[in-house]
Design an enzyme around this catalytic site. Structure first.
Site, PDB file in Angstrom:
ATOM      1  N   GLU A  78       5.196  75.223  45.839  1.00 46.08           N
ATOM      2  CA  GLU A  78       5.164  74.636  47.184  1.00 46.08           C
ATOM      3  C   GLU A  78       6.435  74.963  47.960  1.00 46.08           C
ATOM      4  O   GLU A  78       6.384  75.188  49.182  1.00 46.08           O
ATOM      5  CB  GLU A  78       4.963  73.117  47.089  1.00 46.08           C
ATOM      6  N   HIS A 102      -3.237  62.956  42.829  1.00 48.09           N
ATOM      7  CA  HIS A 102      -4.032  63.871  43.644  1.00 48.09           C
ATOM      8  C   HIS A 102      -4.917  63.131  44.648  1.00 48.09           C
ATOM      9  O   HIS A 102      -5.886  63.699  45.160  1.00 48.09           O
ATOM     10  CB  HIS A 102      -4.931  64.746  42.755  1.00 48.09           C
TER      11      HIS A 102
END
Length: 336
Positions: free
Chosen positions: A71, A140
Site C-alpha cells: 500500500e 476487512h
C-alpha cells in the site's frame, strides 16, 4: 402498467454499482490521457471486486498498472505521479489497509499544496472497498470514512448508487485536490439506471432521495438503502421520513441538511462508522451550532458499535446499524 418488453428493456439498461466504478474511470480515461490507474490485480484480473474489468484491455499496461502488494508503494507512486502531471486513480483493496499507508494519506498528500503555496498540486484519487455486512471480519470490514475525516486537505466521496458512482468519480478525478473515494462492498451487486454521457456530480452536494415532513434521516453509502427501507416501513405507521444522502463528507453539504430540518424539525443520523468519533457527531455539532432553533426534539444518532467487527453474521448484525434499529430510533423521536 408497463408490458413485459418495457420491463425487460428497463432491466437491460441498468448498470451494477461495481460496473459503474469501471465505467466512471473509463469515461475519464477516454476524456483525459493523463488519467492512469494503479493497484493490486487491477489489470487483466479486473480487480478483486471486479471493479476495473475492461480497463486493461481498453487502455493497456501503459495506463493501467498492476503493482506489488504494498500500500505504501501504491500511494507513494501515485503521489509522485500526481505531482508531476498525471491524474492517478490508485486502488487500496480494502479501506482497512489505509493503516498501511497512513503517513502518505494523512501527512504527505493532503499537505503538499499548502506547504508549496499552491505551486504543486496532487490531483489524486485513492479508491477503496469499504464497510461491512458481508462477514469479512475485523480487519476487512471496517467503515473508515471517519479516519479520513480527521485529516484536513482530503476530500471524501462515498456514493450509494451506480449513477452517483459515475458522476462523483468524474468530479473526483477532475479535482486538483486529493480525493478518497469509498466504494461500499455491500452495494457492489446493486443496480440502477446508468447516467447520461458527461454526467458529473459535484462533490459536496447532498441529495434528498425521499421527501418527508416528520423526521429527517441523514445517511451515507450503504446506510442510504437502509434508511430508505426504514422510511417505507415507518410510512405504514403514518410517520413521514425525509431521507438525505450526504454523498460526500468533504465538502459537507450542511445546507441541504438544515433545509430538510427546517421542514421536519427532527433529526436522526445513521452511519456505519463507530459511534465514537463517527461523522454523525460532526453533523450533529453543526446542527447544534447553526440549526438549534429548528429542532423540536433531541437529535438521535444510530451508529456502529465501538467493537471490532465479528465474522459471524448474527454478531455483525448486532454491531452495524440495521433497518430495525433505524425504525426504532425514528419511531421514538416522532413520539417525543
Amino acid at each position: 402498467m408497463a408490458d413485459v418488453t418495457e420491463v425487460r428493456e428497463a432491466a437491460a439498461r441498468q448498470i451494477s454499482y461495481r460496473d459503474a466504478v469501471a465505467e466512471g474511470i473509463a469515461r475519464e480515461m477516454r476524456r483525459d490521457p493523463s488519467v492512469v490507474c494503479l493497484g493490486e490485480d487491477i489489470g487483466a484480473a479486473g480487480g478483486v471486486f471486479k471493479t476495473t474489468v475492461g480497463l486493461h484491455k481498453e487502455f493497456g499496461p501503459e495506463r493501467v498498472w498492476d503493482t506489488p502488494i504494498s500500500e505504501q508503494a501504491i500511494v507513494g507512486a501515485a503521489m509522485g505521479a500526481a505531482m508531476t502531471g498525471l491524474r492517478p486513480v490508485a486502488e487500496i483493496m480494502f479501506s482497512d489497509f489505509f493503516a498501511c499507508c497512513w503517513d502518505y494519506l494523512a501527512n504527505e498528500i493532503p499537505k503538499v499544496r499548502y506547504m508549496t503555496g499552491g505551486q504543486v498540486t496532487v490531483p489524486l484519487v485513492v479508491r477503496t472497498a469499504n464497510g461491512g455486512g458481508l462477514g469479512f471480519g475485523a480487519q476487512h470490514s471496517q467503515a473508515t470514512e471517519n479516519w479520513a475525516l480527521t485529516v484536513p486537505g482530503l476530500k471524501i466521496a462515498a456514493p450509494s448508487t451506480p449513477a452517483d458512482v459515475i458522476g462523483m468519480m468524474a468530479a473526483a478525478i477532475r479535482s486538483d485536490d486529493p480525493v478518497v473515494f469509498f466504494e461500499h462492498k455491500a452495494l457492489l451487486a446493486g443496480k440502477g439506471a446508468p447516467p447520461e454521457p458527461d454526467h458529473v456530480v459535484e462533490l459536496g452536494r447532498a441529495a434528498v432521495v425521499r421527501e418527508g415532513a416528520d423526521v429527517t434521516l441523514v445517511a451515507l453509502a450503504s446506510m442510504v438503502p437502509v434508511a430508505l427501507k426504514a422510511a417505507e416501513r415507518l410510512a405504514q405507521e403514518d410517520i413521514d421520513v425525509e431521507v438525505v444522502d450526504l454523498r460526500s463528507l468533504v465538502p459537507l453539504d450542511m445546507a441541504t441538511v438544515l433545509a430538510s430540518l427546517g421542514r421536519t424539525s427532527r433529526l436522526v443520523v445513521v452511519e456505519e462508522n463507530p459511534y465514537q468519533g463517527g461523522w454523525g457527531a460532526t453533523v450533529v455539532s453543526v446542527v447544534a451550532d447553526e440549526g438549534f432553533g429548528l429542532l423540536d426534539a433531541p437529535v438521535r444518532r444510530v451508529a456502529g458499535e465501538c467493537v471490532p467487527l465479528p465474522f459471524a453474521d448474527v454478531l455483525e448484525e448486532q454491531v452495524i446499524p440495521t433497518v430495525d434499529k433505524v425504525v426504532a430510533a425514528v419511531r421514538s423521536l416522532a413520539a417525543y
